[in-house]
Design a protein around this motif. Structure first.
Motif, short mmCIF file in Angstrom:
data_model
loop_
_atom_site.label_atom_id
_atom_site.label_comp_id
_atom_site.label_asym_id
_atom_site.label_seq_id
_atom_site.Cartn_x
_atom_site.Cartn_y
_atom_site.Cartn_z
N LYS A 199 -12.02 -0.55 6.02
CA LYS A 199 -12.64 -1.79 5.54
C LYS A 199 -11.70 -2.49 4.55
CE LYS A 199 -17.14 -3.56 4.04
NZ LYS A 199 -18.50 -3.20 3.59
N ARG A 200 -11.11 -1.72 3.66
CA ARG A 200 -10.13 -2.29 2.71
C ARG A 200 -8.96 -2.89 3.46
NH1 ARG A 200 -5.28 -0.26 0.90
NH2 ARG A 200 -4.53 -1.06 -1.11
N GLN A 201 -8.42 -2.14 4.42
CA GLN A 201 -7.26 -2.60 5.15
C GLN A 201 -7.55 -3.88 5.93
OE1 GLN A 201 -4.31 -1.25 4.65
NE2 GLN A 201 -3.39 -2.84 5.94
N HIS A 202 -8.76 -3.98 6.45
CA HIS A 202 -9.16 -5.18 7.19
C HIS A 202 -9.04 -6.43 6.32
CE1 HIS A 202 -11.54 -8.00 9.58
NE2 HIS A 202 -12.30 -8.19 8.52
N PHE A 203 -9.54 -6.35 5.09
CA PHE A 203 -9.50 -7.51 4.21
C PHE A 203 -8.09 -7.77 3.68
CE2 PHE A 203 -14.05 -6.97 4.33
CZ PHE A 203 -14.51 -8.27 4.25
N LEU A 204 -7.29 -6.73 3.49
CA LEU A 204 -5.92 -6.94 3.06
C LEU A 204 -5.11 -7.67 4.13
CD1 LEU A 204 -4.93 -3.59 1.29
CD2 LEU A 204 -5.64 -5.75 0.26
N GLU A 205 -5.42 -7.38 5.38
CA GLU A 205 -4.71 -8.05 6.48
C GLU A 205 -5.26 -9.45 6.72
OE1 GLU A 205 -5.06 -5.42 9.80
OE2 GLU A 205 -3.74 -3.89 8.92
N LYS A 206 -6.57 -9.59 6.64
CA LYS A 206 -7.21 -10.88 6.90
C LYS A 206 -6.88 -11.90 5.80
CE LYS A 206 -11.76 -13.03 7.69
NZ LYS A 206 -13.23 -12.79 7.74
N HIS A 207 -6.77 -11.43 4.56
CA HIS A 207 -6.50 -12.30 3.41
C HIS A 207 -5.25 -11.84 2.66
CE1 HIS A 207 -10.50 -14.20 3.84
NE2 HIS A 207 -10.95 -12.99 4.07
N SER A 208 -4.16 -11.72 3.38
CA SER A 208 -2.94 -11.21 2.76
C SER A 208 -2.41 -12.17 1.69
CB SER A 208 -1.86 -11.03 3.83
OG SER A 208 -0.65 -10.62 3.24
N ILE A 209 -2.03 -11.60 0.53
CA ILE A 209 -1.44 -12.41 -0.55
C ILE A 209 -0.05 -11.89 -0.92
CG2 ILE A 209 -3.66 -13.15 -1.50
CD1 ILE A 209 -3.29 -11.00 -3.69
N LYS A 210 0.52 -11.07 -0.05
CA LYS A 210 1.81 -10.46 -0.39
C LYS A 210 2.91 -11.50 -0.55
CE LYS A 210 2.73 -9.22 4.46
NZ LYS A 210 2.96 -8.05 5.38
N HIS A 211 2.75 -12.68 0.08
CA HIS A 211 3.75 -13.73 -0.05
C HIS A 211 3.75 -14.37 -1.43
CE1 HIS A 211 0.01 -15.74 1.00
NE2 HIS A 211 0.50 -16.86 0.50
N LEU A 212 2.71 -14.09 -2.23
CA LEU A 212 2.61 -14.66 -3.58
C LEU A 212 3.30 -13.80 -4.63
CD1 LEU A 212 -1.15 -15.76 -3.53
CD2 LEU A 212 0.87 -17.16 -3.03
N ILE A 219 -16.23 -11.69 -2.66
CA ILE A 219 -15.26 -10.62 -2.41
C ILE A 219 -13.94 -10.99 -3.05
CG2 ILE A 219 -14.05 -9.26 -0.65
CD1 ILE A 219 -16.36 -9.86 1.25
N CYS A 220 -13.39 -10.06 -3.83
CA CYS A 220 -12.15 -10.30 -4.57
C CYS A 220 -11.12 -9.22 -4.27
CB CYS A 220 -12.40 -10.30 -6.07
SG CYS A 220 -13.62 -11.47 -6.67
N LEU A 221 -9.87 -9.63 -4.25
CA LEU A 221 -8.77 -8.68 -4.30
C LEU A 221 -8.52 -8.40 -5.78
CD1 LEU A 221 -6.35 -10.25 -1.65
CD2 LEU A 221 -8.19 -8.58 -1.30
N ALA A 222 -8.56 -7.13 -6.17
CA ALA A 222 -8.49 -6.76 -7.59
C ALA A 222 -7.19 -5.98 -7.86
CB ALA A 222 -9.70 -5.90 -7.97
N ILE A 223 -6.38 -6.53 -8.76
CA ILE A 223 -5.10 -5.92 -9.11
C ILE A 223 -5.22 -5.29 -10.49
CG2 ILE A 223 -2.64 -6.35 -9.43
CD1 ILE A 223 -3.06 -8.94 -7.75
N PRO A 224 -5.14 -3.97 -10.60
CA PRO A 224 -5.36 -3.31 -11.90
C PRO A 224 -4.23 -3.57 -12.89
CG PRO A 224 -4.70 -1.71 -10.23
CD PRO A 224 -4.90 -3.01 -9.52
N PHE A 225 -4.61 -4.03 -14.08
CA PHE A 225 -3.62 -4.31 -15.12
C PHE A 225 -2.84 -3.07 -15.51
CE2 PHE A 225 -6.33 -8.07 -16.79
CZ PHE A 225 -5.64 -8.95 -15.97
N ASN A 226 -3.52 -1.94 -15.58
CA ASN A 226 -2.86 -0.74 -16.11
C ASN A 226 -1.77 -0.20 -15.19
OD1 ASN A 226 -4.52 0.24 -14.10
ND2 ASN A 226 -5.24 2.02 -15.26
#
Length: 223
Positions: A8-21, A104-111
């Motif tokens: 499920k995680r992988q599905h959203f990472l592929e559907k809403h990829s932000i790696k180009h940012l 639904i959010c992509l969450a990037i941990p600060f730590n």
């Protein structure tokens, strides 16, 4: 709040990829969080542990004044960040962020990658563009309150805050945000119902003619 795992995680990472940012492999760090309607994404005054990137849904930003009054100050939509000010500033009073629909959010941990984010020219360039755009929109909102009647601004507000076809914001909060009297707000809502744009049902309103509301709201962007 639910954290998506595995497929499920992988599905959203592929559907809403932000790696180009980003210039580093950001997807190694990303979590996918789901928030139900009215759930707090960030509690006011509490520093977040994540930089969020909204991919579905929408949220509202609140602030509590010294006299205890709570005000709605802005909205967050898909493809916008939450927590960017906390990333950039060690000392910053965090506003309350509450989902207004399932969000639904992509969450990037600060730590795990704060230092990399603050040194990433690709990310910072895009963040600067978004912050500049947000500042321009906020300035435009102020001029709209002087230049346009309530009908246009309320139509935009209803579309912005509705969950599907249901609108149910508290009148007092709306009056404060739009800078109008309670009586004026009720008058325009009544007009919308008479014209068939809305249908009152209990304490909520059903949006019957979204295109009619959208036509009124679009006038704010075509001045």
């Amino acid at each position: 709040m639910e954290i998506y795992k595995n497929e499920k995680r992988q599905h959203f990472l592929e559907k809403h990829s932000i790696k180009h940012l980003f210039s580093f492999p950001i997807e190694d760090y990303i979590e996918v969080h789901e928030y139900k309607r009215d759930e707090w994404i960030i509690q006011e005054g509490t520093r977040p542990d994540y930089l969020f990137y909204v991919i579905e849904g929408k949220a509202k930003i609140y602030v509590t004044h010294q006299n205890g009054k709570v005000s709605l100050i802005n909205f967050i939509n898909p493809n916008e960040y939450i927590g960017e000010m906390e990333l950039l500033n060690d000392i910053y009073y965090t506003k309350g962020i509450q989902s207004s629909t399932k969000t639904i959010c992509l969450a990037i941990p600060f730590n795990r990658c704060r230092a990399q984010l603050l040194e990433d020219v690709v990310f910072l360039r895009e963040l600067t563009r978004l912050l500049s755009l947000k500042s321009t929109i906020m300035a435009a909102k102020y001029t709209q309150s002087l230049a346009f009647p309530l009908e246009n601004r309320l139509a935009e507000f209803i579309l912005q805050t509705a969950d599907g076809h249901v609108y149910k914001e508290k009148h007092v909060m709306v009056c404060d945000f739009l800078g109008v009297s309670y009586r004026h707000l009720l008058h325009v809502l009544g007009q919308f119902c008479e014209k068939g744009y809305l249908q009152k049902e209990g304490r909520s309103y059903l949006i019957q003619q979204p295109d009619a509301l959208r036509k009124l709201a679009d006038m704010l962007r075509n001045e």
